[in-house]
Design a protein around this motif. Structure first.
Motif: not given
Length: 339
Positions: A109-137
């Motif tokens: 819903n907000d591609g910038a706001a989710v960045v820290p949480a998604i980075r934490s997920a990747v560091q925890a070994g979760v596979t993350v697929v960014v779908h439809f809208t870019p995550v970032g700025t």
């Protein structure tokens, strides 16, 4: 297209949050750090962090994810933030802490706001697929903006350019000189919409004999589209082509009366496809939504199981030849969801 779907105006209320800088990832489809452990575990679990359960686009996406998961011995769950960016961030953080899922598919819903949480997920070994809208700025690239993620996105600037080119085709089809175009942009408060609008207007202004006569906020509902079209007709009664989100175009069509306006819709519902096939609308920027949900699940499960999958994926490459959805291009298409 999030920015294109029903109920999206709720997003205008979301404050755009500052976030740490993110770095593009040009890696070549490497497995996640937890590949070995994930591959040896039981049934994989997919968490779908969609825009909202009530949103038809998100519901169709999840239908594809769930279908692919079941066919491949995995499970899928829709976590519903109901268009609340901060609720979505909390859901992501909680899922990382609880280790609930092996794969995240994220419609931000907000591609910038989710960045820290998604980075934490990747560091925890979760596979993350960014779908439809870019995550970032950035809204002009499909490349991952958080290292370690997989993207399957519709690049907003490419989407805007496509809408502009379809409008130029509409002008050429009638040999109009000049051809007057109205652009009903989504929500001016959203950076993603601003990037799309700038790209669309650039494509229009580069075409000879095309004049951008009106730029109004059309939103993502029939009512907002109806109001915007009324304003356009009052200011520019000679308008020839109107571009907007599919929901807004439904409203615009209702007030156009007997005037011959060629409509370009940004959407892919069954209703949109039918309008193009019947010749009521000139074209639509089309994406196979349910199919793209299945593709996201395929990419995520593949990496979680240790397979090599590409980091960067563009939605329009999944079903080539249909995104620029004129009547001929959509002849064999039915749409994969209802408005």
């Amino acid at each position: 297209m999030v920015a294109r779907w029903t109920a999206l105006p709720t997003l205008a209320l979301i404050s755009l949050l500052a976030t740490a800088c993110v770095n593009p990832n040009s890696g070549g489809g490497r497995p996640s750090p937890a590949t070995s452990a994930a591959a040896s575990a039981g049934a994989k679990r997919i968490g779908f962090f969609g825009f909202a359960k009530a949103n038809s686009f998100s519901a169709a996406t999840f239908a594809g994810i769930e279908e692919h998961a079941r066919a491949n011995g995995a499970t899928a769950e829709f976590l519903d933030p109901n268009f609340d960016a901060q609720a979505q961030v909390r859901q992501l953080q909680d899922a990382v802490t609880a280790k609930r899922f092996d794969v995240f598919v994220v419609q931000a819903n907000d591609g910038a706001a989710v960045v820290p949480a998604i980075r934490s997920a990747v560091q925890a070994g979760v596979t993350v697929v960014v779908h439809f809208t870019p995550v970032g700025t950035r809204y002009d690239t499909a490349q991952p903006q958080v290292d370690g993620t997989i993207t399957l996105v519709d690049v907003p600037t490419l989407n805007g350019e496509g809408l502009g080119r379809l409008a130029v085709q509409a002008c050429e089809s009638k040999k109009l000189n000049p051809c007057e175009v109205g652009y009903l942009e989504g929500l001016k408060a959203l950076p993603l919409d601003n990037a799309r609008t700038q790209a669309a207007v650039g494509a229009l202004e580069a075409a000879p004999n095309v004049r951008v006569k009106a730029r109004l906020e059309g939103g993502y509902t029939q009512e907002s589209g109806r109001k915007a079209m009324q304003d356009v007709l009052q200011r520019e009664p000679g308008i020839d082509v109107v571009i907007g989100a599919s929901q807004a175009i439904l409203g615009a069509e209702a007030v156009a009366g007997g005037k011959e306006v060629m409509f370009i819709a940004n959407g892919a519902s069954r209703q949109t496809v039918k309008a193009v096939q019947e010749g009521r609308w000139f074209a639509a920027y089309y994406l196979p939504v349910k199919t793209l949900g299945a593709k996201a699940a395929e990419l995520g499960l593949g990496r979680a199981l240790g397979k090599q999958v590409p980091d960067t994926n563009i939605m329009t490459d999944v079903q080539p030849g249909t995104s620029m959805g004129t009547k001929d291009a959509l002849a064999q298409v039915s749409g994969e969801y209802d408005e």
